[in-house]
Design a protein around this motif. Structure first.
Motif, PDB file in Angstrom:
ATOM      1  N   SER A 153       0.617  -1.224  -0.041  1.00 40.43           N
ATOM      2  CA  SER A 153      -0.051   0.111   0.109  1.00 40.43           C
ATOM      3  C   SER A 153       0.906   1.258   0.002  1.00 40.43           C
ATOM      4  N   TRP A 189      -3.277   4.687  -6.719  1.00 40.50           N
ATOM      5  CA  TRP A 189      -2.537   3.854  -5.639  1.00 40.50           C
ATOM      6  C   TRP A 189      -2.192   4.868  -4.620  1.00 40.50           C
ATOM      7  N   GLY A 193      -3.654   5.158  -0.374  1.00 43.75           N
ATOM      8  CA  GLY A 193      -2.754   5.113   0.827  1.00 43.75           C
ATOM      9  C   GLY A 193      -2.759   6.308   1.517  1.00 43.75           C
ATOM     10  N   ILE A 432      -7.270  -2.103  -5.277  1.00 49.21           N
ATOM     11  CA  ILE A 432      -6.408  -2.150  -3.965  1.00 49.21           C
ATOM     12  C   ILE A 432      -7.189  -1.475  -2.689  1.00 49.21           C
ATOM     13  N   ASP A 433      -8.272  -0.685  -3.097  1.00 50.62           N
ATOM     14  CA  ASP A 433      -8.962  -0.042  -1.832  1.00 50.62           C
ATOM     15  C   ASP A 433     -10.417  -0.626  -1.700  1.00 50.62           C
TER      16      ASP A 433
END
Length: 466
Positions: A153, A189, A193, A432-433
């Motif tokens: 992350s 990305w 994060g 990714i989230d």
């Protein structure tokens, strides 16, 4: 680079009668007659990246020839030069960033109606940081069996960025073009994060997308990324292959994440032409799409059995021009993160499976949502605007016509194409989230993202205004 033409290659083959059978001559003429090509000598542009592979393979395997096309492939200096070449007619078509036909059509940058009837691939990018930044990040990354736990992350990078800000230092990162997948993936990305990558808007900072930014992103041509990192001008970058793996081979940086880990099987490049070109040469356009579909099939067939041969082709100086070992790292199903940390990533480059070449409207809409999220689209748009714009640029009707012809010719299988699709993928949640994206509801999607413009918000020279 030296130009290579199918025409020259075809003449050489015709001169070598012993190598050319009467049957193949008959086949070539039949295919050409079937489509009654309006134009058969074509010039296509590309950038030196491995995902230009369908163009190189269509040329090298004779798929363009099979359609009666005499093609010249020309490497371009950067994405702007490439887009301008398609718009002004110097190029008949080109390997493009997916955001380029969309950005041009809505008038972000150069205004021109550009379309795509062929998506070139899925995945294929990575984010790399310098050795020094990696050393600082690594302290924030969980470890297992002595190796970092992936996906990593950007929350591991956030303390590093905060430290630079507190010391009054700019944290510079590179991406390849304002409407590139790489710009949106790097922003995605970072934002996931907790790092704000900045907004596009008025003023000099807005022009380059740095309003309210924690990190300063700037444009660098893909082949120059490793050298720019090594020079210390940027601390990291997002780019396609082989330029992440080259940083590992040169010992100057560490890829921290692939785009497959940011959004599983994300759409990447497209093959773009101007709408006026497509209307003037409809049969030629169909023939080009047919050749590219066959090239994509060749690249993925029999579990990537042809990839090593593809690597040899791409390593030639007139294509990507990088070392075979560097290109092979990602093209043959592996990816090297930290030096020696080689992991299996079989879908790092996908050219055909999972309907990779079908131009889904929902893919186009995702790019449009990112343009709105970061201020490139300055005001709210209704959902209908997203759908109408996607359908103006993405042309699955042309793609499916080409596919049906190939099926009738016995060159591809019907099950490899999404017959019956309305052009929208099912809602996707492998980000990714963990946010779910439904292309049918772009404004609902934007509302879920923690960092980025929301309904009613606009960008000023100093920040966000509601």
């Amino acid at each position: 680079m030296g130009n290579t033409t199918v025409l020259i290659k075809a003449w050489k083959r015709l001169a070598g009668a012993a190598l050319l059978s009467a049957a193949s001559v008959f086949s070539l003429s039949v295919n050409a007659e079937e489509l009654e090509l309006e134009k058969d000598e074509l010039t296509f542009g590309f950038i030196k990246l491995t995902d230009m592979a369908p163009l190189a393979i269509a040329y090298e395997q004779g798929f363009f020839e099979d359609e009666g096309l005499f093609v010249t492939l020309e490497a371009q200096a950067n994405w702007k030069v490439l887009l301008d070449g398609v718009i002004d007619g110097k190029l008949d078509g080109a390997h493009m960033l997916a955001g380029q036909p969309l950005g041009a059509t809505i008038g972000y940058g150069t205004k021109a109606h550009v379309i795509t009837a062929f998506s070139m691939d899925l995945n294929g990018n990575g984010i790399t940081v310098s050795n020094e930044i990696w050393k600082q990040m690594k302290a924030n990354i969980p470890m297992k069996n002595g190796k970092p736990v992936h996906p990593i992350s950007a929350s591991a990078l956030k303390p590093v960025v905060d430290k630079y800000k507190s010391e009054g230092k700019a944290f510079n990162m590179g991406m390849v073009f304002p409407v590139s997948t790489h710009n949106y993936e790097l922003r995605y990305w970072l934002a996931a994060g907790g790092i704000n990558p900045g907004y596009y808007g008025p003023g000099s900072s807005g022009t380059v997308g740095q309003i309210s930014a924690d990190t300063l992103l700037s444009v660098t041509p893909p082949p120059q990324m490793p050298a720019t990192l090594e020079a210390g001008t940027i601390y990291g970058y997002c780019v396609g292959e082989p330029w992440n793996q080259q940083a590992v081979f040169k010992g100057i940086g560490v890829p921290v994440i692939t785009d497959y880990e940011i959004w599983k099987n994300n759409p990447e490049k497209v093959f773009g032409v101007s709408n006026s070109w497509a209307e003037k040469y409809p049969n030629t356009h169909l023939a080009v799409v047919k050749a590219l579909i066959r090239a994509a099939q060749w690249l993925d067939e029999n579990n990537n059995v042809n990839r090593e041969e593809a690597v040899k082709i791409l390593s030639k100086p007139n294509y990507v021009g990088a070392d075979e070992k560097v290109i092979a790292n990602s093209m043959t199903g592996t990816f090297e993160y930290e030096k020696g940390d080689v992991r299996d990533v079989p879908d790092f480059n996908v050219f055909y499976r999972y309907y990779a070449t079908y131009p889904f409207y929902s893919d186009a809409i995702w790019y449009l949502t990112q343009m709105r999220r970061w201020g490139q689209i300055p005001t709210d748009k209704p959902d209908s605007w997203y759908h109408d714009t996607a359908k103006k640029v993405y042309r699955p009707d042309i793609y499916m016509k080409a596919a049906e012809m190939l099926i009738a010719e016995g060159k591809v299988k019907k099950e490899d194409f999404p017959f019956g699709s309305d052009g929208y993928r099912k809602p996707q949640s492998e980000f990714i989230d963990n946010v779910t994206y439904d292309g049918r509801k772009p404004n609902d999607y934007l509302a879920q993202l923690k960092i980025g413009l929301k309904a009613g918000e606009t960008v000023t020279a100093t920040g966000i205004s509601k």
